[in-house]
Motif scaffolding. Structure first.
Motif, PDB file in Angstrom:
ATOM      1  N   ARG A   1       0.982  -1.189  -0.125  1.00  0.00           N
ATOM      2  CA  ARG A   1      -0.082  -0.098   0.030  1.00  0.00           C
ATOM      3  C   ARG A   1       1.050   1.177  -0.073  1.00  0.00           C
ATOM      4  O   ARG A   1       1.235   1.729   1.159  1.00  0.00           O
ATOM      5  N   ARG A   2       0.862   1.777  -1.119  1.00  0.00           N
ATOM      6  CA  ARG A   2       2.290   2.562  -1.345  1.00  0.00           C
ATOM      7  C   ARG A   2       1.664   4.457  -1.149  1.00  0.00           C
ATOM      8  O   ARG A   2       2.504   5.044  -0.819  1.00  0.00           O
ATOM      9  N   GLU A   3       0.511   4.589  -1.117  1.00  0.00           N
ATOM     10  CA  GLU A   3      -0.099   5.951  -0.715  1.00  0.00           C
ATOM     11  C   GLU A   3       0.273   6.108   0.797  1.00  0.00           C
ATOM     12  O   GLU A   3      -0.038   5.638   1.599  1.00  0.00           O
ATOM     13  N   PRO A   4       0.797   7.314   1.009  1.00  0.00           N
ATOM     14  CA  PRO A   4       0.994   7.770   2.285  1.00  0.00           C
ATOM     15  C   PRO A   4      -0.234   8.171   3.084  1.00  0.00           C
ATOM     16  O   PRO A   4      -1.152   8.376   2.502  1.00  0.00           O
ATOM     17  N   THR A   5      -0.312   7.886   4.281  1.00  0.00           N
ATOM     18  CA  THR A   5      -1.414   7.991   5.169  1.00  0.00           C
ATOM     19  C   THR A   5      -1.220   8.722   6.366  1.00  0.00           C
ATOM     20  O   THR A   5      -0.017   8.813   6.888  1.00  0.00           O
ATOM     21  N   VAL A   6      -2.411   9.157   7.006  1.00  0.00           N
ATOM     22  CA  VAL A   6      -2.231   9.976   8.275  1.00  0.00           C
ATOM     23  C   VAL A   6      -2.452   9.107   9.432  1.00  0.00           C
ATOM     24  O   VAL A   6      -3.232   8.369   9.633  1.00  0.00           O
ATOM     25  N   LEU A   7      -1.395   9.190  10.343  1.00  0.00           N
ATOM     26  CA  LEU A   7      -1.497   8.478  11.583  1.00  0.00           C
ATOM     27  C   LEU A   7      -1.782   9.212  12.863  1.00  0.00           C
ATOM     28  O   LEU A   7      -2.204   8.688  13.753  1.00  0.00           O
ATOM     29  N   ALA A   8      -1.816  10.569  12.428  1.00  0.00           N
ATOM     30  CA  ALA A   8      -2.337  11.691  13.814  1.00  0.00           C
ATOM     31  C   ALA A   8      -2.386  12.858  13.264  1.00  0.00           C
ATOM     32  O   ALA A   8      -1.832  13.328  12.413  1.00  0.00           O
TER      33      ALA A   8
ATOM     34  N   LEU B   1       1.487  16.669  -0.845  1.00  0.00           N
ATOM     35  CA  LEU B   1       2.105  15.696  -1.301  1.00  0.00           C
ATOM     36  C   LEU B   1       3.208  15.761  -1.980  1.00  0.00           C
ATOM     37  O   LEU B   1       4.479  14.878  -2.048  1.00  0.00           O
ATOM     38  N   GLY B   2       3.443  16.984  -2.726  1.00  0.00           N
ATOM     39  CA  GLY B   2       4.908  16.920  -3.517  1.00  0.00           C
ATOM     40  C   GLY B   2       5.851  17.421  -2.261  1.00  0.00           C
ATOM     41  O   GLY B   2       6.923  16.836  -2.495  1.00  0.00           O
ATOM     42  N   VAL B   3       5.627  17.951  -1.124  1.00  0.00           N
ATOM     43  CA  VAL B   3       6.413  17.955  -0.146  1.00  0.00           C
ATOM     44  C   VAL B   3       6.920  16.946   0.593  1.00  0.00           C
ATOM     45  O   VAL B   3       8.066  16.694   0.716  1.00  0.00           O
ATOM     46  N   ILE B   4       6.246  15.792   0.590  1.00  0.00           N
ATOM     47  CA  ILE B   4       6.181  14.674   1.279  1.00  0.00           C
ATOM     48  C   ILE B   4       7.133  13.864   0.360  1.00  0.00           C
ATOM     49  O   ILE B   4       8.278  13.090   0.721  1.00  0.00           O
TER      50      ILE B   4
END
Length: 356
Positions: free
Chosen positions: A28-35, A60-63
């Motif tokens: 699952r490659r898309e970054p997700t929010v943990l908090a 998304l670009g900065v990440i």
């Protein structure tokens, strides 16, 4: 639905606090929010927090830049009215497991970030690694830092006080598969005596080692979300699980019990204090091992256990002083979840004792 408690009005939805975002990758490659701030989010999409406002693609670009550069990044948004700041969470092997991300007015300073640290478990090598950030979260003095540990040390020394999902976490280790994830709130007993509630998330991925071998690795982040006493989900200081009480009552002098991976016969967790003399950590001069001459016996024990539910034998285990210890092994099957079993092993010292 937008996470309204963590957004402030303006020219588009903007996070009012730091977002903790994972970049574990894998199945699952898309970054997700943990908090969002100190409030855990169970791997929700970034879009669900930021909405369809003008800053989603800026974030998304900065990440992506943080993941590529392994360094902090600050950039203005496309509107030019706000800025995005991101700080990486680096694992011990310097990979980016995630980032703290904040979006706000150019003239505004972001709030303080909660402590968080990256970690990973190489299941193929049976080694866990902790970042310096995680050791700081644990309250460990810098002169006591040790980044790499045997996997069994994860649950040792009463540092991590697990919740009722501990068996599920062990099952993830034993029955590892690419894409498997786990999230939980546990309590950390810091080295300075302070008890903190932590939320962690992890995912199992495949990693190609320098020698070309494909290894299974669990990538994770642990996030300090406040004093343990103020977080209802954090485990209390006294174990309340009936199974823990039963196991404590069954402790017998001269007998040491442990949970062992049935497939590999590697130690997962001591249920009592560790058996004296056995090399089981990476901090000693000798690494944990079964004597090469007893590997066939270990396989036979594992096969007998899988076939009949019980097995007994004697194995030579590496001793702390570099020699070998004869150890009598009595094992029974135990269920970690509906699909995963492990070995509940009792160790004793035979009469002939130590050899080497």
């Amino acid at each position: 639905m937008l996470e309204q408690a963590y957004l402030r009005p303006g020219d588009g939805a903007v996070a009012a606090d730091w977002l903790l975002i994972e970049t574990f990758g894998g199945a699952r490659r898309e970054p997700t929010v943990l908090a969002a701030g100190s409030s855990p989010k169970n791997m929700v999409s970034i879009r669900s927090v930021l909405g369809r406002g003008p800053f989603l693609f800026d974030v998304l670009g900065v990440i992506a830049r943080v993941v590529d550069s392994h360094a902090s990044v600050e950039a203005r948004t496309n509107t030019g009215k706000r800025r995005v700041i991101a700080h990486p969470l680096l694992s011990y092997n310097a990979l980016v497991h995630g980032a703290h991300v904040w979006v706000g007015p150019i003239e505004e300073e972001p709030p303080a970030r909660d402590p968080a640290g990256a970690w990973h478990i190489n299941l193929t090598q049976h080694v866990s690694s902790r970042s310096d950030d995680l050791l700081e979260l644990y309250g460990t003095r810098p002169d006591k830092w040790q980044n790499e540990h045997d996997l069994a040390e994860l649950f040792a020394y009463q540092r991590l006080q697990t919740n009722s999902d501990e068996a599920k976490a062990l099952a993830l280790i034993v029955n590892a598969r690419v894409g498997a994830e786990h999230l939980a709130t546990w309590t950390v007993n810091r080295d300075d005596g302070v008890r903190r509630a932590v939320h962690f998330a992890c995912r199992c991925v495949e990693v190609k080692a320098p020698n070309g071998r494909v290894e299974l690795v669990v990538r994770g982040i642990t996030h300090d979300i406040g004093p343990a006493e103020s977080v209802p989900a954090a485990p209390p200081p006294i174990p309340i699980l009936l199974a823990q009480q039963v196991l404590a009552a069954e402790a017998t002098p001269g007998r040491w019990r442990a949970i062992v991976d049935l497939r590999t016969m590697r130690l997962l967790k001591w249920l009592d204090n560790p058996m004296p003399g056995v090399a089981w950590t990476l901090s000693g001069p000798q690494r944990p091992a079964v004597h090469r001459g007893d590997l066939h016996s270990a396989v036979r024990l594992s096969n007998d256990l899988a076939a009949s539910g019980r097995a007994e034998g004697i194995l030579r285990l590496r001793a702390e002083d570099g020699g070998w210890m004869d150890v009598a092994v009595s094992a029974a099957l135990m269920a970690l979840d509906q699909h995963t079993t492990a070995a509940l092993v009792t160790l004793t010292v035979p009469e002939r004792g130590k050899v080497g």
